[in-house]
Scaffold this active site. Structure first.
Site, PDB file in Angstrom:
ATOM      1  N   GLY A  23      37.844   8.876   2.631  1.00  0.00           N
ATOM      2  CA  GLY A  23      38.704   9.947   2.832  1.00  0.00           C
ATOM      3  C   GLY A  23      39.223  11.023   3.355  1.00  0.00           C
ATOM      4  O   GLY A  23      38.564  10.770   4.847  1.00  0.00           O
ATOM      5  N   ASN A  24      39.724  11.866   3.136  1.00  0.00           N
ATOM      6  CA  ASN A  24      40.579  12.575   4.023  1.00  0.00           C
ATOM      7  C   ASN A  24      40.249  14.347   4.070  1.00  0.00           C
ATOM      8  O   ASN A  24      40.571  14.684   2.577  1.00  0.00           O
ATOM      9  CB  ASN A  24      41.980  12.347   5.051  1.00  0.00           C
ATOM     10  CG  ASN A  24      42.624  12.368   4.049  1.00  0.00           C
ATOM     11  OD1 ASN A  24      43.517  13.145   3.105  1.00  0.00           O
ATOM     12  ND2 ASN A  24      43.403  11.033   3.666  1.00  0.00           N
TER      13      ASN A  24
END
Ligand code: C5P
Length: 416
Positions: free
Chosen positions: A215-216
């Protein structure tokens, strides 16, 4: 209306009317005092049936007055009204708005309002039927015509078991919107009525196995701020949200929650045909694992996690631009992209932004500088708004709400 110039230390009047949402008014007061502003609370008599004077006095550190017959030696309503940089009424009942629309001055709050020349932000709270009543609708219109910022209420749980539009916005939303109103009241011009604005927000996540993902850092704050301002400017708003911090839902917006890039793509493509404006503010995961491991992968040197083969995800923004060109949408939406750039020895963030605008084929690109704790997860942001006609507007470091307002200004201008 006189906008504030120094926003570090405002004199804020928090007006409180007598509705059940008054129980959240102390949190509204807290939002401002914690930001270093000085707060004077002016409740109506009926507000004090919900929250005691002591609470407001203790939280604000200022004396509480409900009638003009107190503090007469200093003509308190005149002093408080004249000195105010910002007045926020939370909650505002149908009755208070009716009195305001009539220009009455039958208590300290309405008298103060007649004296004040600063921005006034009203956060209504009432049952759906009262909000939709023609009398209330007319009063809201009158107040808006006079430059008062009457915020759209949220849809949600009301006093009883029922839900609908009329719920007061959360204190955090009210404070963020009010702070923008203090400096830029025209950010609330109702110039997006009739428009459907589709916004992607947050980050997408690509599962590795049932417990792990790639993810980020996106918090969704910028996308939600855009949704919030668009809704307050009268737009119909749909948000396609990936992972976001626990943020209150923007007033009246429809939120579609997704996890992966391909889910986000599907949701955007489904809503896009009826959108007038599409804003891709989401931080999209560019790659996903080629295979998702079906049961939790075990640790160890021979773990399947030591080598993960990634495949490229679709570029949602580029796909939307292509669909528009192919004429598959009902409308010709204005398409806005975001670019988070760090810059390097080959180019500045702005140069990379310009190149990206051309490459993606969108109409507007918000280019912001990231790294060193900037942009991701913070409440502030800065950047340049670039448009396809070569327009370039620098947005100075400020709240994500201010940046959202500036971006929507550019979209509005381009559509004109
Ligand atoms: O290419 P880059 O990721 O820098 O582009 C950023 C812009 O493109 C953002 O508006 C982002 O939402 C969008 N994007 C997308 N699909 C991707 C990657 C980015 O729509 N796979």
């Amino acid at each position: 209306m006189a906008a504030a110039t120094n926003v570090d230390s405002l004199k804020v009047v928090v007006g409180v009317a007598g509705g059940i949402a008054a129980f959240k008014a102390p949190s509204v007061v807290r939002q401002f005092t914690e930001q270093g502003h000085s707060v004077t609370v002016v409740p109506t008599e009926s507000a004090l049936r919900f929250v005691g004077e002591t609470t407001f006095a203790a939280l604000s550190g200022n004396v509480i007055t409900t009638t003009v017959f107190e503090g007469v030696d200093e003509v308190r309503h005149v002093r408080v009204g004249q000195e105010a940089d910002l007045i926020v009424i939370a909650p505002a009942t149908a009755d208070l708005m009716a009195r305001m629309a009539m220009g009455r001055a039958d208590d300290m709050l309405t008298a103060t309002l007649l004296v004040a020349t600063c921005p006034v932000v009203v956060a209504p709270a009432m049952h759906t039927e009262m909000w939709h009543h023609p009398a209330t609708v007319a009063n809201v219109q009158t107040l808006r015509q006079r430059g008062i910022i009457v915020l759209e209420p949220a849809h949600g749980r009301l006093t009883g078991k029922d839900t609908g539009p009329g719920r007061m916005l959360e204190p955090e939303q009210i404070a963020s919107l009010a702070m923008l109103a203090a400096t830029k009241p025209r950010a609330f011009t109702r110039d997006l009525e009739e428009l459907h604005v589709l916004i992607s927000a947050g980050g997408t996540r690509e599962p590795l196995d049932p417990v792990r993902f790639i993810g980020n850092r996106s918090s969704g704050r910028q996308g939600f701020a855009l949704a919030e301002i668009a809704a307050q400017r009268g737009a119909k708003v749909t948000v396609v949200a990936g992972s976001v911090d626990s943020l209150p839902t923007p007033a009246g917006a429809t939120v579609i929650s997704v996890e992966t890039t391909r889910e986000m793509e599907a949701a955007m493509n489904e809503v896009a045909p009826t959108a007038d404006v599409i804003i891709m503010s989401a931080a999209v995961a560019d790659y996903r694992p080629e295979t998702v491991i079906t049961s939790k992968a075990k640790k160890g040197s021979d773990s399947e996690l030591t080598t993960i083969k990634l495949v490229e995800n679709p570029d949602i923004l580029a796909g939307l631009v292509q669909s528009r060109t192919a004429g598959v949408f009902e409308k010709q939406p204005t398409i806005v992209g975001f670019a988070a750039e760090t810059g390097d020895e080959n180019g500045t963030p702005l140069e990379y932004g310009r190149a990206k605008l051309a490459r993606k084929g969108c109409d507007v690109l918000l280019c912001n500088v990231v790294g060193d704790g900037k942009a991701f997860g913070t409440t502030d942001n800065a950047g340049w708004i670039l448009d396809k006609n070569g327009g370039e507007t620098e947005v100075e470091f400020g709240s994500k709400f201010a940046l959202a307002a500036a971006l929507l200004d550019s979209v509005r201008q381009l559509r004109n």
